[in-house]
Design a protein around this motif. Structure first.
Motif, PDB file in Angstrom:
ATOM      1  N   ASP A 196      10.169  -9.817   5.208  1.00 37.03           N
ATOM      2  CA  ASP A 196      11.118  -9.231   4.269  1.00 37.03           C
ATOM      3  C   ASP A 196      10.079  -8.370   3.355  1.00 37.03           C
ATOM      4  O   ASP A 196      10.594  -7.157   2.776  1.00 37.03           O
ATOM      5  N   LYS A 197       8.849  -8.513   3.350  1.00 33.24           N
ATOM      6  CA  LYS A 197       7.920  -7.695   2.439  1.00 33.24           C
ATOM      7  C   LYS A 197       7.446  -6.348   3.285  1.00 33.24           C
ATOM      8  O   LYS A 197       7.144  -5.507   2.679  1.00 33.24           O
ATOM      9  N   SER A 198       8.055  -6.440   4.522  1.00 29.45           N
ATOM     10  CA  SER A 198       7.641  -5.234   5.309  1.00 29.45           C
ATOM     11  C   SER A 198       8.777  -4.176   4.851  1.00 29.45           C
ATOM     12  O   SER A 198       8.325  -2.906   4.569  1.00 29.45           O
ATOM     13  N   ASP A 199       9.853  -4.638   4.607  1.00 33.75           N
ATOM     14  CA  ASP A 199      10.964  -3.822   4.070  1.00 33.75           C
ATOM     15  C   ASP A 199      10.660  -3.396   2.500  1.00 33.75           C
ATOM     16  O   ASP A 199      10.764  -2.319   2.064  1.00 33.75           O
ATOM     17  N   VAL A 200       9.622  -4.459   1.680  1.00 33.92           N
ATOM     18  CA  VAL A 200       9.342  -3.793   0.436  1.00 33.92           C
ATOM     19  C   VAL A 200       8.484  -2.690   0.407  1.00 33.92           C
ATOM     20  O   VAL A 200       8.528  -1.854  -0.523  1.00 33.92           O
ATOM     21  N   TYR A 201       7.578  -2.920   1.359  1.00 32.26           N
ATOM     22  CA  TYR A 201       6.562  -1.847   1.517  1.00 32.26           C
ATOM     23  C   TYR A 201       7.182  -0.404   1.645  1.00 32.26           C
ATOM     24  O   TYR A 201       6.903   0.662   1.167  1.00 32.26           O
ATOM     25  N   SER A 202       8.096  -0.395   2.924  1.00 30.40           N
ATOM     26  CA  SER A 202       8.936   0.703   3.141  1.00 30.40           C
ATOM     27  C   SER A 202       9.681   1.392   1.759  1.00 30.40           C
ATOM     28  O   SER A 202       9.594   2.704   1.539  1.00 30.40           O
ATOM     29  N   LEU A 242       5.431   0.134 -10.533  1.00 26.71           N
ATOM     30  CA  LEU A 242       6.369  -0.935  -9.696  1.00 26.71           C
ATOM     31  C   LEU A 242       6.322  -0.249  -7.985  1.00 26.71           C
ATOM     32  O   LEU A 242       6.071  -1.127  -7.113  1.00 26.71           O
ATOM     33  N   ALA A 243       6.425   0.896  -7.902  1.00 23.61           N
ATOM     34  CA  ALA A 243       6.056   1.297  -6.562  1.00 23.61           C
ATOM     35  C   ALA A 243       4.901   1.110  -5.866  1.00 23.61           C
ATOM     36  O   ALA A 243       4.764   0.657  -4.703  1.00 23.61           O
ATOM     37  N   LEU A 244       3.928   1.062  -6.796  1.00 24.78           N
ATOM     38  CA  LEU A 244       2.692   1.104  -6.160  1.00 24.78           C
ATOM     39  C   LEU A 244       2.083  -0.575  -5.688  1.00 24.78           C
ATOM     40  O   LEU A 244       1.632  -0.959  -4.787  1.00 24.78           O
ATOM     41  N   ARG A 245       2.949  -1.393  -6.530  1.00 27.54           N
ATOM     42  CA  ARG A 245       2.762  -2.794  -6.373  1.00 27.54           C
ATOM     43  C   ARG A 245       3.546  -3.125  -4.875  1.00 27.54           C
ATOM     44  O   ARG A 245       3.295  -3.859  -4.381  1.00 27.54           O
ATOM     45  N   CYS A 246       4.592  -2.417  -4.521  1.00 29.34           N
ATOM     46  CA  CYS A 246       5.250  -2.661  -3.377  1.00 29.34           C
ATOM     47  C   CYS A 246       4.586  -2.115  -2.158  1.00 29.34           C
ATOM     48  O   CYS A 246       4.833  -2.763  -1.140  1.00 29.34           O
ATOM     49  N   ASP A 277      -1.613  -3.160   0.265  1.00 28.80           N
ATOM     50  CA  ASP A 277      -1.998  -3.411   1.694  1.00 28.80           C
ATOM     51  C   ASP A 277      -1.669  -4.985   1.925  1.00 28.80           C
ATOM     52  O   ASP A 277      -0.987  -5.483   3.100  1.00 28.80           O
ATOM     53  N   GLU A 278      -1.771  -6.019   0.871  1.00 30.80           N
ATOM     54  CA  GLU A 278      -1.501  -7.504   1.276  1.00 30.80           C
ATOM     55  C   GLU A 278      -0.225  -7.698   1.035  1.00 30.80           C
ATOM     56  O   GLU A 278       0.502  -7.452  -0.049  1.00 30.80           O
ATOM     57  N   THR A 279       0.273  -8.532   1.912  1.00 32.27           N
ATOM     58  CA  THR A 279       1.758  -8.992   2.016  1.00 32.27           C
ATOM     59  C   THR A 279       2.065  -9.669   0.807  1.00 32.27           C
ATOM     60  O   THR A 279       3.152  -9.490  -0.006  1.00 32.27           O
ATOM     61  N   ASP A 280       1.374 -10.799   0.569  1.00 32.93           N
ATOM     62  CA  ASP A 280       1.769 -11.813  -0.670  1.00 32.93           C
ATOM     63  C   ASP A 280       1.337 -11.078  -1.982  1.00 32.93           C
ATOM     64  O   ASP A 280       1.731 -11.475  -3.072  1.00 32.93           O
ATOM     65  N   ALA A 281       0.859  -9.832  -1.981  1.00 30.79           N
ATOM     66  CA  ALA A 281       0.732  -9.157  -3.462  1.00 30.79           C
ATOM     67  C   ALA A 281       1.884  -8.233  -3.820  1.00 30.79           C
ATOM     68  O   ALA A 281       1.880  -7.889  -4.800  1.00 30.79           O
ATOM     69  N   ARG A 282       2.742  -8.133  -2.793  1.00 25.92           N
ATOM     70  CA  ARG A 282       4.030  -7.198  -3.090  1.00 25.92           C
ATOM     71  C   ARG A 282       4.963  -8.155  -3.739  1.00 25.92           C
ATOM     72  O   ARG A 282       5.049  -9.500  -3.542  1.00 25.92           O
ATOM     73  N   PRO A 283       5.884  -7.706  -4.656  1.00 29.91           N
ATOM     74  CA  PRO A 283       7.111  -8.353  -5.132  1.00 29.91           C
ATOM     75  C   PRO A 283       7.966  -8.601  -4.147  1.00 29.91           C
ATOM     76  O   PRO A 283       8.112  -7.936  -3.192  1.00 29.91           O
ATOM     77  N   SER A 284       8.942  -9.606  -4.318  1.00 30.38           N
ATOM     78  CA  SER A 284       9.888  -9.803  -3.355  1.00 30.38           C
ATOM     79  C   SER A 284      11.126  -8.870  -3.968  1.00 30.38           C
ATOM     80  O   SER A 284      11.150  -8.197  -5.027  1.00 30.38           O
TER      81      SER A 284
END
Length: 949
Positions: free
Chosen positions: A798-804, A860-864, A867-874
């Motif tokens: 789900d964090k792959s979608d968050v990155y995009s 917020l955009a930069l946190r999304c 590079d590390e999956t766990d560092a991104r918000p849900s």
């Protein structure tokens, strides 16, 4: 007994036809073989070249092949032109092209052809136009092209061509246009090019060129444009001799790592555009006054010092003077606008931000059409300076949009054909069917098009031998370069229809580059020519009688038709007994299914709603097939994806996709309305929305650019749709292709996520009741939006979608493309944030904005995008932060008229009468995700086989 007699009679008729003399092949045999080889090396999914196996190319009029009217001295006809513009072709270019030795125009523009340019092209000594731009070509440029004695134009831009520019190109004595921008060319610009006597346009921007700038280019006697932006001439300076190129109209050397002083251009009498920004130029600005017709001076982002010279005053056509981000000191000039005529929507931008300016030479009293930007200068903090607060705000520059026509209010045109009102027709309220042309200025000599729009219409209509009222600029948009793309409409003269010969004439004017060049508008290119309905349905009314050859042809055709009908009758009789069993087999292949809320449309209904799938209803296409704008029997407007044979890979996958999409019900997701599955036809019917894709609104310089509250609202809507997919869909879904072109906007600019062609179901719970956090799958998606960890590990989460989605947020913030000319949006914004200059990358079309809200949105955009999956918000955390930013943002209350609501995620499904987005203001320009490297589009793709819960 009767059936055998009938078979005997039919056989006699067929034999009579077969023994008739066949048409002699009068096209050169080696050229026929060459055309077949060319066809064999291409992949033609739409079947445009199917006629290339039937009869003689010149006598049977093979599609897109034009021949000379008379035989040559060898007794044969020869190919004059190959016109293969925008046919969705892929494959490679065959070496046999070199056998078309009499050809003058070779046009493969805007396809997906890969491989290298065959060296055999150098054998076509008659070639005048080599048009290969907009493909996927790679490899190096063949030396042999440099020996084409008649070549007028070489267009290889927007490919992946690498290696050096061959020195042999210095032999192209008749070549006027070198358009090689947007490739990967490297090495030194050959000084030998200074021998070219005819060269007028040198466009080499967006490559990897290095070395020094050859001073010898100043010797070119007819050079009008030097455009070398975004190369790397590190450690070198601009030759002073460039200030002596008296013919020069435009000098653009942006972002070339240049050092040294700014050259004195006061000796270039017709210079209209100067861009030396984003270099390391030092020293003062020369005091000589530029040419009086200059529109744009951009010296920003350098290391210039000293004061702003008074020579910038008194330039009557100046539109933009950008000196921001330098070390300039002294006074702010107060009379730059004194000789400018501001009639005709003219405006002036003076950008002096981030310098060391300390005082005013005189009180500022600019006209209303002048924008002055002074933030980041000491003058803005000086207590002695009064009444300059408005110039010290952190604000952005808005480029004026297009103008609206003041045509007479008329009754709507008939809807049985694609009629439109002709806006400026001398016949009041005339309805006619236009031609649609996509057209782009590759190196315009201005910054603001609005004051020049009338002059452009006069120039182009005159160049096409049309009356002024026959040409309409329906909209225009600035693109990277800067380049100016336009959607044009051409109307017939005092009648409702173009005849076929006029359509062909106009197409030939564009494809043959027969429209004269313009100093101010620069070189142009044809992006698309859509005759649509007329090309297939309008008769050619220019011929009043039939030639003898035509009569013979009719007679032969009559015999052929008789033979065909007789054979058909025979086949019907012989196969009559097997019809029932064949029907049973065909129906057995169908997978019957009834889904609530999804209608099973008949082919007849969808065909009627699209005028038999005519080109006038075509709004997009890709490897999956074509998309049409349709009107259903109840009046609802829909988008219909008609898959080409084989693209959906069978009925099981087709119905699986329908079943999956039918379970997604949310106001921020595009809705599936129905499908059609009849024998070889498979179609999906989606809602149609009028306000286009988010990418369109970020790239188009329109009359109403998106302000920050609108952008934040779109971010909220998109996030709600994705949160629904992750947490409330049953089973949950990973989208896998979130991008700005897959976020659509309805009539109230409500955002809807589209294109589930690459989506994957979230993992099923394991036996102990827990589910793995990822799906292992082949990497698919769009470059620039791909989660780096997913790319490396093939683990989709789900964090792959968050990155995009974070990349989309950065697009909303900056207006930039995710990847442009080798620059990555994430790296660019991270660098700006680390240097404390995050507001420097904010889109200058957004207008004024609350800095605190924008900074929080950027964070917020930069946190999304970490590079590390766990560092991104849900997605839950993303939604919570977006809502907090919305609440703290002023002016969001004024959005109530646009139906801003904060309802929970399980909002109702849109009704069947809602609409699906088009990519521009014109339905005919609907181009859905054409840049998607996977071939998936808004209405395309196959969801992998699943076992629905």
């Amino acid at each position: 007994m009767l059936r055998y007699r009938l078979f005997y009679v039919c056989s006699i008729i067929l034999m009579f036809y077969l023994v008739q003399p066949t048409e002699a092949q009068i096209t050169a045999p080696w050229e026929v073989d060459a055309l077949k080889a060319i066809r064999g090396s291409l992949i033609d999914p739409q079947g445009y070249l199917n006629s290339w196996n039937r009869g003689d190319p010149c006598m049977r009029n093979w599609s897109r092949v034009l021949c000379y009217n008379a035989t040559a001295s060898d007794g044969y006809l020869h190919v004059l032109e190959l016109q293969l513009l925008r046919l969705n072709l892929s494959g490679t270019l065959a070496p046999e092209l070199g056998q078309l030795s009499h050809m003058k125009i070779m046009d493969f523009m805007w396809n997906n052809i890969s491989g290298s340019i065959p060296k055999e092209v150098g054998n076509i000594t008659s070639l005048k136009l080599l048009l290969l731009n907009g493909n996927q070509l790679s490899g190096s440029l063949p030396e042999e092209i440099g020996f084409l004695p008649n070549l007028d134009r070489i267009q290889i831009d927007q490919n992946h061509i690498s290696g050096p520019i061959p020195k042999s190109f210095a032999n192209l004595n008749k070549t006027k246009h070198f358009h090689m921008n947007n490739n990967s060319l490297s090495g030194q610009i050959p000084p030998e090019l200074s021998r070219l006597p005819s060269l007028v346009h040198l466009l080499l921007d967006n490559n990897n060129l290095s070395g020094y700038l050859p001073s010898e280019l100043s010797k070119l006697p007819k050079l009008l444009i030097i455009q070398l932006d975004n190369n790397n001439f590190s450690g070198t300076s601009i030759p002073p001799s460039y200030g002596n190129i008296t013919t020069l109209l435009k000098l653009s050397l942006r972002n070339c790592s240049l050092e040294g002083p700014v050259p004195d251009v006061s000796g270039i009498p017709q210079l209209g555009y100067l861009d030396l920004s984003w270099n390391q130029l030092r020293g003062p600005i020369p005091s000589g006054q530029p040419a009086s017709n200059i529109t744009t001076i951009d010296l920003s982002h350098n290391l210039l010092n000293g004061s702003i010279p008074g020579s910038f005053s008194g330039l009557p056509n100046l539109q933009r003077l950008s000196l921001d981000n330098n070390n300039l000191d002294g006074s702010v000039p107060s009379d730059v606008w004194r000789n400018i005529d501001f009639s005709g929507n003219r405006s002036l931008i003076l950008d002096f931000q981030n310098n060391s300016l300390t005082n005013l030479s005189n009180p500022l009293a600019p006209p209303a059409n002048v924008t002055i930007l002074l933030s980041g200068n000491p003058i803005c903090t000086s207590p002695n300076q009064l009444n300059i607060t408005q110039y010290c705000q952190t604000t952005s520059v808005i480029v004026p949009g297009g103008s609206e026509s003041n045509s007479t209010v008329c009754q709507p045109c008939s809807t049985d054909l694609p009629y439109e009102n002709v806006p400026m027709s001398p016949i009041p309220c005339l309805c006619a069917i236009p031609l649609y042309v996509d057209y782009r200025l590759k190196s315009p000599g201005f910054w603001d098009f609005v004051p020049y729009e009338g002059q452009f219409q006069q120039y182009l209509s005159s160049g096409l031998s049309l009356s002024l009222y026959q040409l309409e600029v329906s909209n225009f948009m600035w693109e990277e370069g800067p380049r100016l793309a336009m959607h044009l409409k051409l109307f017939p003269n005092r009648t409702a229809f173009f005849n076929k010969s006029e359509v062909l004439r106009l197409r030939g004017m564009f494809t043959g580059w027969l429209i004269g060049d313009s100093d101010i508008f620069g070189p142009y290119e044809l992006l698309n020519f859509n005759p649509g309905w007329y090309n297939e349905m309008l008769p050619d009314r220019t011929k009043s009688s039939l030639s003898t050859g035509a009569i013979v042809g009719i007679v032969v055709a009559t015999f052929a038709a008789a033979a065909f009908l007789s054979s058909l009758i025979t086949l019907v009789i012989l196969r009559r007994r097997s019809r029932y069993s064949s029907s049973k087999k065909r129906s057995a292949k169908r997978i019957p299914m009834k889904i609530d809320g999804v209608k099973d449309f008949s082919f007849e209904e969808l065909s009627h709603g699209t005028n038999d799938f005519s080109d006038s209803a075509l709004i997009g296409q890709g490897g999956y097939g074509k998309v049409y704008r349709g009107i259903l029997s109840d009046g609802a407007i829909v988008a219909i994806k008609r898959a080409q044979q084989g693209s959906l890979q069978g009925s099981k996958e087709f119905f699986t996709e329908i079943e999956l999409l039918s379970r997604l019900h949310h106001r921020n997701l595009v809705s599936l309305l129905g499908y059609c599955d009849e024998e070889d036809e498979q179609m999906l019917v989606y809602e149609f929305m009028p306000n286009g894709t988010l990418r369109d609104h970020l790239s188009v310089r329109s009359k109403e650019p998106l302000n920050f509250p609108m952008r934040l609202r779109i971010a909220l809507g998109s996030s709600r749709g994705i949160l629904y997919l992750h947490t409330e869909a049953d089973p949950p879904i990973f989208h896998r292709d979130i991008k700005a072109s897959n976020i659509l906007l309805d009539s109230k600019f409500v955002a809807k996520v589209a294109d589930f062609g690459l989506s994957r179901l979230a993992p099923e719970p394991e036996t102990e009741g827990t589910a793995p956090g990822h799906v292992s799958t082949v990497v698919k998606g769009t470059p620039g939006y791909l989660d780096p960890e997913y790319f490396l590990t093939h683990k989709l989460t789900d964090k792959s979608d968050v990155y995009s989605l974070g990349v989309v947020f950065l697009e909303l913030l900056t207006g930039m493309q995710p990847i442009s000319h080798g620059r990555n949006i994430v790296r660019e914004v991270v660098a700006a944030n680390q240097s404390g200059m995050i507001l420097s990358v904010v889109d200058n079309r957004m207008g004024s904005y609350p800095a605190e809200s924008v900074e929080k949105f950027a964070a917020l955009a930069l946190r999304c995008c970490r590079d590390e999956t766990d560092a991104r918000p849900s997605m839950v955390e993303v939604m919570r932060e977006l809502e907090a930013i919305w609440e703290m943002t002023p002016e969001t209350g004024s959005m109530a008229s646009l139906s801003v609501t904060m309802e929970p995620s399980n909002t109702a499904t849109p009704s069947s009468g809602s609409r699906m987005a088009s990519s521009s203001a014109n339905d005919h320009q609907y181009n859905m995700s054409s840049s998607d490297v996977s071939g998936s589009n808004l209405l395309s793709g196959v969801v992998p086989s699943i076992n629905p819960r």
